[in-house]
Design an enzyme around this catalytic site. Structure first.
Site, PDB file in Angstrom:
ATOM      1  N   GLY A 129      31.907  49.392  38.368  1.00  0.00           N
ATOM      2  CA  GLY A 129      31.816  50.757  37.845  1.00  0.00           C
ATOM      3  C   GLY A 129      32.207  51.788  38.885  1.00  0.00           C
ATOM      4  O   GLY A 129      31.338  52.446  39.468  1.00  0.00           O
ATOM      5  N   SER A 131      35.493  53.901  38.354  1.00  0.00           N
ATOM      6  CA  SER A 131      36.180  55.004  37.659  1.00  0.00           C
ATOM      7  C   SER A 131      35.273  55.734  36.680  1.00  0.00           C
ATOM      8  O   SER A 131      34.380  55.147  36.070  1.00  0.00           O
ATOM      9  CB  SER A 131      37.389  54.459  36.893  1.00  0.00           C
ATOM     10  N   SER A 163      36.051  46.973  33.072  1.00  0.00           N
ATOM     11  CA  SER A 163      36.490  45.687  32.516  1.00  0.00           C
ATOM     12  C   SER A 163      35.303  44.771  32.246  1.00  0.00           C
ATOM     13  O   SER A 163      34.451  44.563  33.113  1.00  0.00           O
ATOM     14  CB  SER A 163      37.447  44.984  33.479  1.00  0.00           C
ATOM     15  N   GLU A 247      40.262  43.872  46.356  1.00  0.00           N
ATOM     16  CA  GLU A 247      40.719  44.069  44.979  1.00  0.00           C
ATOM     17  C   GLU A 247      42.239  44.176  44.878  1.00  0.00           C
ATOM     18  O   GLU A 247      42.830  43.809  43.873  1.00  0.00           O
ATOM     19  CB  GLU A 247      40.052  45.346  44.424  1.00  0.00           C
ATOM     20  N   GLU A 363      51.455  55.690  42.717  1.00  0.00           N
ATOM     21  CA  GLU A 363      51.600  56.966  43.440  1.00  0.00           C
ATOM     22  C   GLU A 363      50.501  57.092  44.488  1.00  0.00           C
ATOM     23  O   GLU A 363      50.748  57.514  45.625  1.00  0.00           O
ATOM     24  CB  GLU A 363      51.522  58.156  42.461  1.00  0.00           C
TER      25      GLU A 363
HETATM   26  C1  LIG Z   1      43.421  47.465  32.616  1.00  0.00           C
HETATM   27  C2  LIG Z   1      42.548  48.319  33.474  1.00  0.00           C
HETATM   28  C3  LIG Z   1      41.344  47.835  33.933  1.00  0.00           C
HETATM   29  C4  LIG Z   1      40.521  48.641  34.726  1.00  0.00           C
HETATM   30  N1  LIG Z   1      39.296  48.137  35.121  1.00  0.00           N
HETATM   31  C5  LIG Z   1      38.472  48.939  35.837  1.00  0.00           C
HETATM   32  C6  LIG Z   1      37.166  48.475  36.197  1.00  0.00           C
HETATM   33  O1  LIG Z   1      36.762  47.344  35.872  1.00  0.00           O
HETATM   34  N2  LIG Z   1      36.370  49.294  36.898  1.00  0.00           N
HETATM   35  C7  LIG Z   1      36.765  50.549  37.270  1.00  0.00           C
HETATM   36  O2  LIG Z   1      35.997  51.236  37.945  1.00  0.00           O
HETATM   37  N3  LIG Z   1      37.989  51.020  36.936  1.00  0.00           N
HETATM   38  C8  LIG Z   1      38.845  50.256  36.226  1.00  0.00           C
HETATM   39  N4  LIG Z   1      40.094  50.732  35.857  1.00  0.00           N
HETATM   40  C9  LIG Z   1      40.447  52.121  36.173  1.00  0.00           C
HETATM   41  C10 LIG Z   1      41.536  52.281  37.200  1.00  0.00           C
HETATM   42  O3  LIG Z   1      41.068  52.007  38.488  1.00  0.00           O
HETATM   43  C11 LIG Z   1      42.051  53.704  37.053  1.00  0.00           C
HETATM   44  O4  LIG Z   1      42.716  53.783  35.804  1.00  0.00           O
HETATM   45  C12 LIG Z   1      42.988  54.098  38.152  1.00  0.00           C
HETATM   46  O5  LIG Z   1      42.321  54.198  39.368  1.00  0.00           O
HETATM   47  C13 LIG Z   1      43.686  55.466  37.834  1.00  0.00           C
HETATM   48  O6  LIG Z   1      42.737  56.420  37.532  1.00  0.00           O
HETATM   49  P1  LIG Z   1      42.856  57.309  36.183  1.00  0.00           P
HETATM   50  O7  LIG Z   1      43.057  56.392  35.028  1.00  0.00           O
HETATM   51  O8  LIG Z   1      41.683  58.221  36.152  1.00  0.00           O
HETATM   52  O9  LIG Z   1      44.198  58.137  36.345  1.00  0.00           O
HETATM   53  P2  LIG Z   1      44.373  59.512  37.151  1.00  0.00           P
HETATM   54  O10 LIG Z   1      43.710  59.394  38.472  1.00  0.00           O
HETATM   55  O11 LIG Z   1      43.963  60.629  36.277  1.00  0.00           O
HETATM   56  O12 LIG Z   1      45.925  59.543  37.372  1.00  0.00           O
HETATM   57  C14 LIG Z   1      46.825  60.009  36.350  1.00  0.00           C
HETATM   58  C15 LIG Z   1      48.224  60.039  36.932  1.00  0.00           C
HETATM   59  O13 LIG Z   1      48.272  60.984  38.000  1.00  0.00           O
HETATM   60  C16 LIG Z   1      48.766  60.363  39.189  1.00  0.00           C
HETATM   61  N5  LIG Z   1      48.068  60.894  40.356  1.00  0.00           N
HETATM   62  C17 LIG Z   1      46.733  61.080  40.506  1.00  0.00           C
HETATM   63  N6  LIG Z   1      46.458  61.517  41.748  1.00  0.00           N
HETATM   64  C18 LIG Z   1      47.639  61.606  42.419  1.00  0.00           C
HETATM   65  C19 LIG Z   1      48.020  61.989  43.747  1.00  0.00           C
HETATM   66  N7  LIG Z   1      47.099  62.365  44.627  1.00  0.00           N
HETATM   67  N8  LIG Z   1      49.319  61.919  44.066  1.00  0.00           N
HETATM   68  C20 LIG Z   1      50.265  61.542  43.167  1.00  0.00           C
HETATM   69  N9  LIG Z   1      49.966  61.171  41.899  1.00  0.00           N
HETATM   70  C21 LIG Z   1      48.684  61.204  41.517  1.00  0.00           C
HETATM   71  C22 LIG Z   1      48.460  58.888  39.020  1.00  0.00           C
HETATM   72  O14 LIG Z   1      49.340  58.088  39.786  1.00  0.00           O
HETATM   73  C23 LIG Z   1      48.657  58.696  37.521  1.00  0.00           C
HETATM   74  O15 LIG Z   1      50.017  58.478  37.238  1.00  0.00           O
HETATM   75  C24 LIG Z   1      40.932  49.941  35.071  1.00  0.00           C
HETATM   76  C25 LIG Z   1      42.161  50.432  34.623  1.00  0.00           C
HETATM   77  C26 LIG Z   1      42.966  49.646  33.821  1.00  0.00           C
HETATM   78  C27 LIG Z   1      44.283  50.204  33.351  1.00  0.00           C
END
Ligand SMILES: Cc1cc2nc3c(=O)[nH]c(=O)nc-3n(C[C@H](O)[C@H](O)[C@H](O)COP(=O)(O)OP(=O)(O)OC[C@H]3O[C@@H](n4cnc5c(N)ncnc54)[C@H](O)[C@@H]3O)c2cc1C
Length: 376
Positions: A129, A131, A163, A247, A363
């Site tokens: 946990g 995100s 997940s 990870e 990114e």
């Molecule tokens: C299949 C799957 C399984 C997952 N499982 C888990 C889990 O078990 N536990 C958990 O905690 N999380 C999990 N996640 C979450 C995952 O870690 C996040 O989706 C990831 O870290 C991106 O965060 P976000 O989705 O909030 O996107 P955001 O952070 O909102 O990013 C959106 C976009 O903005 C870009 N961006 C953001 N900041 C910057 C920057 N500083 N510079 C340039 N570009 C930027 C990103 O590259 C992206 O394209 C999972 C995600 C997926 C897809």
């Protein structure tokens, strides 16, 4: 003169033969159907139990905690074989990859005794946990809070994309335990939350292909006893940074599409095609890089930048591999396909958007790499 025998080198070839024989038996008896991205989507507790019976879970953990005291290299070899075969390893993957090592590094003896032996048997499953709805890339901005109460903490907040939370027993959560700190990386802590505790709701979120593997987890005044704080209160950022190196650097970051690559090259007898050579060369390079990070982790270092490089290059390879396979196969993905290549291609294409997101986006990883170069 007394001579001291050098420690025996593990017989990796024999180990790989054993795993392959086990997998062949499983396939023959219908124990699993190969799939792409099996470390995320292939959830089968029975299969994890069968691996545990053969001592292929918790391989590197100490024997006193139910592990098998094997080397990282042996664990790597077993995991490579399982991923390459598209075997369903998702049930134990997160626990085996990062929660177990986190407990060994930061957990109390009581926590290790309580959790690790059951994890090593495949009987106890963990979810991660980190995100939250507005905190993914910018993890330090997490808003879930833990308020001090008698004998423990009250936790409020929402985690997302968690997940397998709907099938797991515990959540290792990053929460804010101190509201005002000079650095935003301070005041964060890791708590082990019982997913069946009062106040926990797990709401599945459907993926593109309709599968439900990740979730929203709502924490409404959930009580967490003091004994379930992992490591030191306020040290959560340092702890998760080390965890992220585990990870991001493993073979699952470049083998998600391997079952499709192998089925394509062997099925279409195209091993001599230049594209097959390119695929193989990139795979060999990534594997070497990933193994080097594994060595550093075993030596107790936190190779965060190197792990970011493996994940960025590995997931880029996974995406590219789909385009190359499509051109080798000369067909478009069809979700109704029933032959092995067709089924795996459709499956992989539907999973491809998540390759570069989960575990940190490309990114963000490139930002980490760039900052390390600028900072030199
Ligand atoms: C299949 C799957 C399984 C997952 N499982 C888990 C889990 O078990 N536990 C958990 O905690 N999380 C999990 N996640 C979450 C995952 O870690 C996040 O989706 C990831 O870290 C991106 O965060 P976000 O989705 O909030 O996107 P955001 O952070 O909102 O990013 C959106 C976009 O903005 C870009 N961006 C953001 N900041 C910057 C920057 N500083 N510079 C340039 N570009 C930027 C990103 O590259 C992206 O394209 C999972 C995600 C997926 C897809």
């Amino acid at each position: 003169m007394t001579t001291i025998a050098a420690p025996a080198k593990p017989d990796l070839a024999a180990l790989r033969r054993d795993v392959r024989a086990f997998l062949a038996d499983e396939l023959a008896s219908g124990g699993f159907a190969p799939r792409c991205d099996s470390w995320l989507s292939g959830f089968d507790v029975g299969f994890s139990h069968r691996l545990a019976e053969r001592s292929w879970l918790a391989m590197t953990w100490p024997e006193e905690y139910g592990g098998h005291g094997r080397s990282q290299l042996e664990r790597y070899a077993v995991n490579e074989e399982l991923l390459a075969a598209g075997a369903p390893v998702a049930a134990h993957w997160i626990g085996d990859r990062q929660v177990g090592p986190a407990l060994l590094k930061n957990g109390s003896v009581e926590q290790r005794q309580r959790f690790l032996p059951r994890m090593a048997r495949g009987d106890l499953l963990f979810a991660i946990g980190m995100s939250e709805p507005d905190s993914g890339s910018d993890l330090a901005s997490v808003r879930s809070t833990a308020r001090r109460v008698e004998d423990g903490w009250r936790v409020n907040g929402t985690k997302v994309w968690t997940s397998h939370a709907q099938r797991s027993d515990f959540l290792l959560a990053l929460v804010r335990t101190e509201a005002r700190t000079t650095s935003r990386h301070d005041g964060l802590s890791q708590l082990i939350i019982d997913l069946r505790a009062d106040g926990v709701s797990v709401n599945p979120i459907a993926m593109l292909d309709g599968e439900q593997h990740f979730n929203e987890v709502v924490l409404d005044d959930v009580f967490v006893p003091d004994r379930d704080v992992l490591g030191a209160v306020g040290d959560g950022w340092r702890q998760v940074t080390h965890e992220l190196a585990h990870e991001r650097s493993g073979p699952e970051r470049f083998l998600s599409t391997y079952p499709l690559i192998e089925a394509t090259i062997s099925g279409a007898a195209r091993a001599d095609d230049p594209i097959a050579g390119i695929l193989l060369a990139r795979l060999i390079t990534l594997r070497q890089m990933s193994r080097d990070v594994g060595d550093q982790l075993q030596a107790g270092h936190t190779p965060a930048v190197e792990a970011a490089v493996v994940k960025d290059m590995g997931t880029r390879f996974e995406g590219d591999s789909l385009e190359m396979v499509r051109s080798l196969l000369g067909r478009e993905p069809d979700p109704t396909a029933t032959d092995l290549c067709g089924r795996l291609l459709a499956e992989a294409i539907q999973h491809a958007p998540v390759f570069t997101l989960r575990g940190g986006t490309s990114e963000v990883l490139r930002g980490i790499i760039a900052r390390s170069v600028v900072g030199r």
